[in-house]
Write an enzyme that holds these catalytic residues in place. Structure first.
Site, PDB file in Angstrom:
ATOM      1  N   TYR A 144      28.688  32.125 -32.153  1.00 36.93           N
ATOM      2  CA  TYR A 144      28.298  32.875 -33.400  1.00 36.93           C
ATOM      3  C   TYR A 144      27.650  32.115 -34.331  1.00 36.93           C
ATOM      4  O   TYR A 144      27.100  32.507 -35.343  1.00 36.93           O
ATOM      5  CB  TYR A 144      29.527  33.357 -33.817  1.00 36.93           C
ATOM      6  CG  TYR A 144      29.990  34.858 -33.187  1.00 36.93           C
ATOM      7  CD1 TYR A 144      30.021  34.925 -31.781  1.00 36.93           C
ATOM      8  CD2 TYR A 144      30.782  35.580 -33.953  1.00 36.93           C
ATOM      9  CE1 TYR A 144      30.292  35.960 -31.200  1.00 36.93           C
ATOM     10  CE2 TYR A 144      31.047  36.795 -33.431  1.00 36.93           C
ATOM     11  CZ  TYR A 144      31.042  37.114 -31.903  1.00 36.93           C
ATOM     12  OH  TYR A 144      31.479  38.042 -31.313  1.00 36.93           O
TER      13      TYR A 144
ATOM     14  N   LYS B  25      38.302  29.763 -22.228  1.00 38.42           N
ATOM     15  CA  LYS B  25      37.937  30.195 -20.998  1.00 38.42           C
ATOM     16  C   LYS B  25      37.322  28.763 -20.599  1.00 38.42           C
ATOM     17  O   LYS B  25      36.335  28.618 -20.103  1.00 38.42           O
ATOM     18  CB  LYS B  25      36.482  31.040 -21.303  1.00 38.42           C
ATOM     19  CG  LYS B  25      36.101  31.607 -20.098  1.00 38.42           C
ATOM     20  CD  LYS B  25      36.908  32.520 -19.409  1.00 38.42           C
ATOM     21  CE  LYS B  25      36.283  32.979 -17.863  1.00 38.42           C
ATOM     22  NZ  LYS B  25      37.305  33.537 -17.145  1.00 38.42           N
TER      23      LYS B  25
ATOM     24  N   ASP C 186      40.702  35.998 -19.974  1.00 40.01           N
ATOM     25  CA  ASP C 186      40.724  37.038 -19.349  1.00 40.01           C
ATOM     26  C   ASP C 186      42.212  37.432 -18.984  1.00 40.01           C
ATOM     27  O   ASP C 186      42.781  38.619 -19.217  1.00 40.01           O
ATOM     28  CB  ASP C 186      39.903  37.057 -17.826  1.00 40.01           C
ATOM     29  CG  ASP C 186      39.843  35.703 -17.376  1.00 40.01           C
ATOM     30  OD1 ASP C 186      39.484  34.959 -17.956  1.00 40.01           O
ATOM     31  OD2 ASP C 186      40.209  35.682 -15.993  1.00 40.01           O
TER      32      ASP C 186
ATOM     33  N   ASP D  33      36.973  37.614 -31.410  1.00 42.22           N
ATOM     34  CA  ASP D  33      36.466  38.728 -31.873  1.00 42.22           C
ATOM     35  C   ASP D  33      36.728  40.029 -30.913  1.00 42.22           C
ATOM     36  O   ASP D  33      37.428  40.904 -31.470  1.00 42.22           O
ATOM     37  CB  ASP D  33      34.862  38.551 -31.956  1.00 42.22           C
ATOM     38  CG  ASP D  33      34.132  39.729 -32.675  1.00 42.22           C
ATOM     39  OD1 ASP D  33      34.864  40.585 -33.375  1.00 42.22           O
ATOM     40  OD2 ASP D  33      32.896  39.708 -32.716  1.00 42.22           O
TER      41      ASP D  33
END
Ligand code: NAD
Length: 410
Positions: A162, A229, A277, A301
């Site tokens: 971002y 992740k 996940d 987000d």
């Protein structure tokens, strides 16, 4: 027009200051507010009434907020000029007075114009996007046990993909960078690739995790989970996790314990991590095992909205953007232009953001009073149209009527 002709500081009240790393909140703090565009005209007056009533109910005449209107969005453009959606004196006021609240703002459409919300976050270095997610009894939810999810998400707000560092496919910059990667670093990209950069730094990751740990310790919550992740992106997301554990070890050694150590917590805060996940699964399957989630920007987000949807409250979820000794509290939804000025929209998100703000000031009694009133008003099925249409036997209230019902229930 001169600045002083537009902004009118309140005659009473004092600014909030800092002593060391603690806010010093006077009994009548000056708090800037931005009404917001679209339904902001409906939501803000309703929210202000509820917040003032909660403060008065809890502290009588001893405490009160000296509200100070500052302008952004369409109201700023009409006063300062079309190119002035976020005047510098508005930013200066948000900075000077440290704690503020805002309604939703229209993102101006046009090339090269960044969202006003993003600009506010960047200019004031509001590095943590904080979203508490909890269920209110009676709110329709897509899951069987929405009451089991009660988390606060600390999302890093300044970097990751971002950061806005990207180049279009075929652009000179993308071509040059692709050539450099291929020639110098032996990293060949598919021809004609667009390229985005994912910067994640130790400093910014650590200050985010530090804020999440402090939040959990202050409220005696059981755990902070580092969401990442890192199995795929070892040097960015994986490092976020490592830096998070480092902060816990270096700065909060006595108050924390890692899940991996296998030790019994014995009153200490448990630091654990989950791959992103898996965290989405866990939020659905074992929500009660999580209390504070610390995440990089992109994952946070998604996770914030997924969690908010799980408790049925995307339109009611509160939020804040917080830096060191500075916080801007805001409704998380947009301006819903179709309903602007009709006094029908749900002020829940802005009011609950106001409750977060009261808590940030240390006015916890007033914050709790707002949350309890929200609980009992929704439980009584006296709600605005968005909730009424999903509930059986509910009474539909206007935005202002909902605020009045909350005040009666304080
Ligand atoms: P939106 O949140 O305004 O609307 C999405 C849906 O939710 C609509 O159906 C709307 O009617 C409903 N809704 C939103 N808030 C509600 C409330 N308080 N009560 C009842 N229903 C509500 O999102 P959008 O339509 O994508 O965006 C409209 C504008 O808002 C755009 O200019 C966008 O840039 C801006 N926006 C601002 C913020 C912000 O300021 N934080 C956030 C998101 C979007």
């Amino acid at each position: 027009m001169s600045a002083s002709a537009i902004l009118k500081e309140p005659k009473q009240g004092e600014p909030i200051t800092m002593k060391g790393d603690r806010l010093q909140v006077p009994s009548k703090p000056i708090i800037p507010f931005i009404e917001g565009d679209g339904i902001g005209v409906d939501l803000w007056p309703a929210s202000r009434r509820v917040l003032d009533a909660a403060v008065e109910k809890c502290y009588g005449k001893k405490k009160a907020i000296a509200w100070y209107e500052v302008f952004a969005g369409e109201k700023a453009q009409s006063r300062y000029g079309a190119d002035q959606a976020l005047p510098s004196e508005t930013l200066d006021a948000l900075k000077k007075y440290r704690v503020s609240i805002k309604g939703p703002l229209t993102t101006p459409v046009g090339k090269g114009i960044r969202s006003l919300n993003v600009t506010i976050r960047q200019k004031l270095d509001l590095y943590a996007c904080v979203r508490p997610v909890r269920w209110f009894e009676g709110v329709p939810s897509p899951v069987k046990h929405p009451e089991k999810l009660n988390v606060t998400i600390y999302r890093e707000n300044t970097e990751d993909v971002y950061a806005g560092i990207e180049w279009a496919a075929g652009s000179h910059e993308a071509e040059q960078l692709a050539a450099y990667l291929k020639d110098k670093l032996n990293a060949a990209l598919p021809e004609g690739s667009a390229i985005g950069i994912k910067p994640m730094s130790s400093k910014n990751s650590k200050r985010l995790v530090r804020a999440a740990i402090r939040h959990a310790l202050l409220r005696k919550l059981p755990s902070v989970t580092l969401v990442h992740k890192g199995n795929i992106m070892k040097y960015t997301e994986g490092a976020f996790k490592d830096w998070g554990y480092e902060v816990a070890k270096d700065e909060f050694a006595k108050q924390t314990v890692t899940e991996a150590s296998g030790e019994a917590p014995n009153g200490r805060l448990v630091i654990k991590d989950r791959i992103a996940d898996s965290m989405f699964q866990q939020a659905l399957l074992r929500p009660e095992e999580y209390s504070v989630l610390a995440t990089p920007n992109l994952n946070g987000d998604y996770l914030s909205d997924a969690c908010a949807a799980q408790v049925g409250g995307l339109g009611m979820a509160p939020g804040a953007n917080i830096g060191d000794g500075i916080g801007v509290f805001e409704a998380t939804h947009g301006t819903a232009p179709k309903y602007a000025g009709q006094d029908v929209s749900n002020p829940g998100s802005l009011i609950l953001s106001g409750a977060m703000m009261l808590e940030y000031l240390g006015w916890t009694e007033a914050a709790d009073a707002v949350i309890k009133a929200m609980s009992s008003t929704i439980k009584a099925k006296t709600v605005t149209y968005d909730l009424e249409r999903q509930m059986t036997g509910a009474q539909k209230l206007k935005c202002s009527e909902f605020a009045s019902a909350l005040i009666r229930n304080l």
